[in-house]
Design a protein around this motif. Structure first.
Motif, PDB file in Angstrom:
ATOM      1  N   SER A   1      35.639  44.428  31.416  1.00  0.00           N
ATOM      2  CA  SER A   1      37.025  44.815  31.209  1.00  0.00           C
ATOM      3  C   SER A   1      37.418  44.660  29.746  1.00  0.00           C
TER       4      SER A   1
ATOM      5  N   GLU B   1      38.308  41.549  24.773  1.00  0.00           N
ATOM      6  CA  GLU B   1      39.268  41.044  23.792  1.00  0.00           C
ATOM      7  C   GLU B   1      39.188  39.528  23.705  1.00  0.00           C
ATOM      8  N   SER B   2      39.120  38.876  24.862  1.00  0.00           N
ATOM      9  CA  SER B   2      39.112  37.407  24.880  1.00  0.00           C
ATOM     10  C   SER B   2      37.826  36.822  24.324  1.00  0.00           C
TER      11      SER B   2
ATOM     12  N   GLN C   1      40.176  43.482  28.674  1.00  0.00           N
ATOM     13  CA  GLN C   1      40.786  42.163  28.508  1.00  0.00           C
ATOM     14  C   GLN C   1      39.717  41.101  28.254  1.00  0.00           C
TER      15      GLN C   1
END
Length: 500
Positions: free
Chosen positions: A315, A320-321, A317
């Protein structure tokens, strides 16, 4: 005052012990057990040709420069009968770890017998495991020697030496080069074509052996080296702070794994052209983005994350993390987390389930525990019941003590010892031996030694690409557990040997 009795008692004990030591008899001399040597006559059909051959499962006792016993190396050798030995290639096989015996290459597909495990990434379960004739073995064109380094199989230190004396990059190569020299002398094979074959750390071992064997006035030149699931430059595949190479080099294997498990948002029809696209992105846009660090613009970052999402199935997200940097161990847990499954490291076709689906990393490698018992049972049954090797010791399949105690220094300056890299040794060996050729086998689904890292290693150091044969298989680290890959691998190796 209360301490005085203890002081006097301590002094008395020291005096008493000293007196005992002074009166002790000299220590008994260290007894070296006789080497085990078992020889059998066998026959089989290899590449549609019937071959009679000898099996020699034996200890080779090696001595140091002063003539003292130092190591007993166990090997299983296969020699075809009624052949011109001087014209036949002689291949020495080593597995990796460090700490692994040669059982994987031996019974995985290169010996005259092989153990059968499920081909499509399924767990092998409990015994019995079929141990069958292997017509793909190359005994019709080559003689084979499967070697167990010290601390693995039945190999061990002897005399006044300890196993730890041979546990290290350079120390291991030194004792095994001594074994190779001893073996070709014992069997009068000094003027025969010679090859070294290794898997995983075994490929690192071979890089070090190229130096130990070929350099100096007592050189033993090689016709070729066979590197299966290679790792020769550890910076290309080790995750440590400041090393961006590993994130780049693992990306094509992440993409192949996601493709295999239908985890991509838009799955391409064919794997090979898809991986070419991922390679191009990894070498260019992704490498530049990681190099820019905090200087990367928001727009550029969003574009890179979108591409990573398309290529890995993770994902946006999550990407990004993780700051666009995907660690291999995290990937194995994250890819199919929504299904409660983890993918294998040695072979990402394998799936497993953990007790905790929320963890960051898997609890064990499903591609490891999926096949380990089959190979353990097979080698003990084969050597003991079929060949007749009778001994009380445990045959060490994979000895963790070796890895824990391993000395990773290569004998260079401290500044050169930060990361293990034997690729320059291979390059030097090729420069100094015009006939040295390299065969490399890569598994697309190998998350232990990713294929793109190997490609990067052999694109540098002045290695002659005209003498490097690079092959690929739709399986993992031990690609021979996948029967179509085993057939293609042995065909490719056979062609490499015949083109000597």
């Amino acid at each position: 005052m209360k301490t005085l009795p203890f002081i006097y008692a301590g002094i008395f004990c020291l005096m008493f012990n000293y007196g005992l030591q002074a009166e002790e008899a000299p220590a008994d001399p260290i007894v070296t057990p006789d080497p085990v040597h078992v020889e059998k006559q066998r026959s089989g059909k290899f590449h549609n040709k019937k071959v009679s051959y000898r099996v020699i499962a034996a200890d080779t006792h090696l001595q140091d420069d002063e003539g003292k016993p130092m190591a007993s190396i166990f090997s299983t050798a296969y020699f075809a009968e009624d052949t011109n030995e001087q014209q036949r290639p002689l291949i020495f096989f080593f597995n990796g770890g460090p700490g692994s015996a040669s059982v994987w290459l031996h019974l995985g597909g290169f010996g005259p017998k092989r153990v059968v495990v499920p081909s499509q990434g399924e767990n092998a379960g409990a015994p019995p495991y079929p141990l069958i004739d292997n017509p793909l073995a190359m005994l019709d064109i080559a003689d084979l020697v499967f070697v167990d380094p010290v601390g693995t199989g039945y190999s061990r230190a002897i005399g006044e030496y300890k196993n730890e004396d041979f546990w290290g990059v350079k120390k291991d190569a030194q004792i095994l080069s001594r074994f190779v020299r001893h073996f070709i002398s014992e069997h009068q094979r000094w003027n025969t074509p010679r090859y070294l074959a290794g898997e995983s750390y075994g490929t690192t071992r071979i890089g070090a052996l190229v130096r130990e064997l070929q350099e100096g006035w007592n050189a033993v030149n090689l016709n070729g080296i066979l590197l299966i699931s290679a790792i020769v430059d550890y910076q290309t595949g080790d995750f440590f702070p400041g090393n961006e190479q590993a994130f780049v080099n693992f990306l094509p294997t992440y993409a192949a794994t996601a493709w295999y498990h239908d985890a991509l948002p838009n799955k391409p029809e064919l794997l090979a052209p898809f991986l070419d696209e991922v390679r191009e992105f990894a070498l260019n846009d992704y490498t530049v983005a990681l190099g820019k660090g905090s200087r990367l613009s928001k727009e550029e970052r969003a574009q890179i994350i979108d591409k990573l999402h398309q290529y890995t199935g993770l994902s946006k997200q999550y990407l990004e993390s993780t700051d666009m940097r995907i660690h291999e161990m995290r990937f194995m847990k994250e890819l199919l987390r929504d299904k409660g499954q983890v993918v294998g490291r040695l072979d990402s076709r394998y799936l497993g389930t953990d007790a905790d689906s929320a963890g960051e990393m898997f609890e064990a490698d499903p591609s490891g525990y999926g096949i380990a018992a089959a190979y353990t049972a097979a080698i003990n049954d084969y050597l003991g019941r079929q060949i007749g090797v009778e001994r009380p010791e445990t045959y060490q399949i994979l000895n963790s003590k070796v890895y824990v105690a391993w000395d990773w220094s290569m004998g260079g300056s401290p500044r050169e010892e930060n990361v293990i890299n034997v690729a320059p040794l291979i390059a030097k060996g090729m420069r100094q031996n015009r006939d040295l050729r390299v065969f490399i086998a890569n598994g697309y689904y190998d998350l232990a030694t990713p294929f793109f890292a190997t490609e990067q290693s052999f694109a540098h150091y002045g290695i002659d690409p005209q003498r490097v044969t690079m092959t690929y298989y739709p399986a993992g680290h031990m690609m021979y557990v996948h029967e179509p890959s085993l057939k293609q691998l042995t065909d490719d190796v056979r062609q490499f040997l015949l083109n000597q």
